[in-house]
Design a protein around this motif. Sequence first.
Motif, mmCIF file in Angstrom:
data_model
loop_
_atom_site.group_PDB
_atom_site.id
_atom_site.type_symbol
_atom_site.label_atom_id
_atom_site.label_comp_id
_atom_site.label_asym_id
_atom_site.label_seq_id
_atom_site.Cartn_x
_atom_site.Cartn_y
_atom_site.Cartn_z
ATOM 1 N N VAL A 38 3.199 17.851 -2.954
ATOM 2 C CA VAL A 38 3.268 16.338 -2.290
ATOM 3 C C VAL A 38 4.450 15.622 -2.147
ATOM 4 C CG1 VAL A 38 2.078 14.073 -2.230
ATOM 5 C CG2 VAL A 38 0.905 16.385 -3.127
ATOM 6 N N HIS A 39 5.240 15.416 -1.009
ATOM 7 C CA HIS A 39 6.553 15.178 -1.114
ATOM 8 C C HIS A 39 6.850 13.847 -0.278
ATOM 9 C CE1 HIS A 39 6.506 18.852 1.620
ATOM 10 N NE2 HIS A 39 6.884 17.723 2.339
ATOM 11 N N ASP A 40 5.954 13.591 0.556
ATOM 12 C CA ASP A 40 5.915 12.338 1.391
ATOM 13 C C ASP A 40 4.910 11.391 0.905
ATOM 14 O OD1 ASP A 40 7.946 13.196 3.006
ATOM 15 O OD2 ASP A 40 6.615 14.346 4.590
ATOM 16 N N ILE A 41 5.434 10.078 0.826
ATOM 17 C CA ILE A 41 4.707 8.838 0.765
ATOM 18 C C ILE A 41 4.930 7.666 1.690
ATOM 19 C CG2 ILE A 41 4.087 7.087 -1.113
ATOM 20 C CD1 ILE A 41 5.565 8.964 -3.117
ATOM 21 N N TRP A 42 3.977 7.288 2.320
ATOM 22 C CA TRP A 42 4.193 6.235 3.344
ATOM 23 C C TRP A 42 3.822 4.932 2.698
ATOM 24 C CZ3 TRP A 42 2.746 7.910 9.155
ATOM 25 C CH2 TRP A 42 3.520 9.065 9.358
ATOM 26 N N CYS A 43 4.583 3.841 3.007
ATOM 27 C CA CYS A 43 4.419 2.544 2.497
ATOM 28 C C CYS A 43 4.414 1.584 3.569
ATOM 29 C CB CYS A 43 5.632 2.418 1.647
ATOM 30 S SG CYS A 43 5.818 3.775 0.465
ATOM 31 N N ARG A 44 3.190 0.635 3.337
ATOM 32 C CA ARG A 44 3.204 -0.633 4.245
ATOM 33 C C ARG A 44 2.971 -1.776 3.380
ATOM 34 N NH1 ARG A 44 -1.978 1.038 7.677
ATOM 35 N NH2 ARG A 44 -3.621 1.126 5.884
ATOM 36 N N PRO A 45 3.103 -2.863 3.945
ATOM 37 C CA PRO A 45 2.902 -4.047 3.152
ATOM 38 C C PRO A 45 1.418 -4.590 2.608
ATOM 39 C CG PRO A 45 4.584 -4.725 4.851
ATOM 40 C CD PRO A 45 4.103 -3.363 5.238
ATOM 41 N N GLY A 46 0.424 -4.086 3.730
ATOM 42 C CA GLY A 46 -1.101 -4.283 3.334
ATOM 43 C C GLY A 46 -1.791 -3.618 4.381
ATOM 44 N N GLU B 232 0.995 -1.192 -0.238
ATOM 45 C CA GLU B 232 -0.182 -0.097 0.045
ATOM 46 C C GLU B 232 0.991 1.187 0.070
ATOM 47 O OE1 GLU B 232 -2.702 0.167 3.106
ATOM 48 O OE2 GLU B 232 -4.218 -1.127 2.304
ATOM 49 N N TRP B 233 0.582 2.235 -0.681
ATOM 50 C CA TRP B 233 1.363 3.493 -0.869
ATOM 51 C C TRP B 233 0.177 4.619 -0.543
ATOM 52 C CZ3 TRP B 233 0.613 1.682 -6.315
ATOM 53 C CH2 TRP B 233 1.275 0.527 -6.549
ATOM 54 N N TRP B 234 0.592 5.489 0.395
ATOM 55 C CA TRP B 234 -0.165 6.507 0.820
ATOM 56 C C TRP B 234 0.430 7.978 0.618
ATOM 57 C CZ3 TRP B 234 -5.373 6.194 3.209
ATOM 58 C CH2 TRP B 234 -5.856 4.785 3.038
ATOM 59 N N ALA B 235 -0.251 8.902 0.031
ATOM 60 C CA ALA B 235 0.497 10.077 -0.310
ATOM 61 C C ALA B 235 0.200 10.991 1.076
ATOM 62 C CB ALA B 235 0.056 10.762 -1.520
ATOM 63 N N SER B 236 0.929 11.844 1.461
ATOM 64 C CA SER B 236 0.725 12.953 2.454
ATOM 65 C C SER B 236 0.135 14.086 1.830
ATOM 66 C CB SER B 236 1.904 13.390 3.269
ATOM 67 O OG SER B 236 1.745 14.076 4.243
ATOM 68 N N ASP B 237 -1.253 14.158 1.404
ATOM 69 C CA ASP B 237 -1.681 15.204 0.728
ATOM 70 C C ASP B 237 -3.172 15.523 0.976
ATOM 71 O OD1 ASP B 237 -2.468 16.910 -1.454
ATOM 72 O OD2 ASP B 237 -3.106 15.218 -2.902
ATOM 73 N N PRO B 238 -3.399 16.561 1.715
ATOM 74 C CA PRO B 238 -2.365 17.491 2.206
ATOM 75 C C PRO B 238 -1.496 17.056 3.147
ATOM 76 C CG PRO B 238 -4.642 18.132 3.052
ATOM 77 C CD PRO B 238 -4.723 16.902 2.462
ATOM 78 N N PRO B 239 -0.556 17.741 3.697
ATOM 79 C CA PRO B 239 0.515 17.346 4.483
ATOM 80 C C PRO B 239 -0.031 17.247 6.063
ATOM 81 C CG PRO B 239 1.544 18.944 3.398
ATOM 82 C CD PRO B 239 0.249 18.980 2.786
ATOM 83 N N GLY B 240 0.164 16.065 6.751
ATOM 84 C CA GLY B 240 -0.852 15.823 7.794
ATOM 85 C C GLY B 240 -1.661 14.760 7.780
ATOM 86 N N THR B 241 -2.285 14.567 6.458
ATOM 87 C CA THR B 241 -3.273 13.815 6.339
ATOM 88 C C THR B 241 -2.776 12.787 5.005
ATOM 89 O OG1 THR B 241 -4.742 15.248 6.873
ATOM 90 C CG2 THR B 241 -5.719 13.660 5.289
#
Length: 222
Positions: free
Chosen positions: A91-99, A68-77
């Motif tokens: 948009v410059h942060d992407i949080w990633c997790r296996p599922g 799973e890829w999640w964008a910090s857009d807007p920042p903080g969300t």
Amino acid sequence: MTTEAAWEPAPLAEVVDLFRRSETPWWVAGGHAIELAVGHTIREHDDIDVLILREDQLAVQHVLAGWEWWASDPPGTLRPWHPGEYLHMGVHDIWCRPGPGAPWRIQVMLDEAQDGLWLSRRDIAVHRPVAELGATSSDGIPYLRPEVQLYYKAKSPRPKDETDFAAAVSILAPAQRIWLAKAILETYGTHSWVDRLDVPEEYRRLPPRDLLDDLPYDWEQR
């Protein structure tokens, strides 16, 4: 969804194995980059960061296929980053997790580049050739050069950033110290780290010239 979910950062070796699949440039960033520069462990880490150029962002979806890829857009969300979607400036942060429901494992940061120049997302007056953005550890791991990472950490230093600065400052060559002092002053103004960099007086105040006018530099100098 907010950014308050649990973190269980992936080990550095796992991150390296994943991103070595990429055919585009990438660099270990954050506190791990500082440790790769100094050559030893400094502290514990509550996350792990990888820097990618915005133009190469879809490489993340390739190397982390099935995650799973999640964008910090807007920042903080956070919001889902859809397959093939291009994330634009801001948009410059992407949080990633296996599922679903798994802890966050890797944070990817996007930076700008144009015509072979890296441009800081904080201040486009701070830049350098992309080819001089990173270094490679003795075991072949690409990492963000310490002066660039410290420039980002200088915005609002936390205790861990102060720890990283104290560990890294002694390994910075004179030209690295000057670049960092100039970059900090350009973006943040007066800063306690500038005096601690022990640079000539002329570099302890904002210079009138553009940072494009870099000094000749031997990147392997220590």
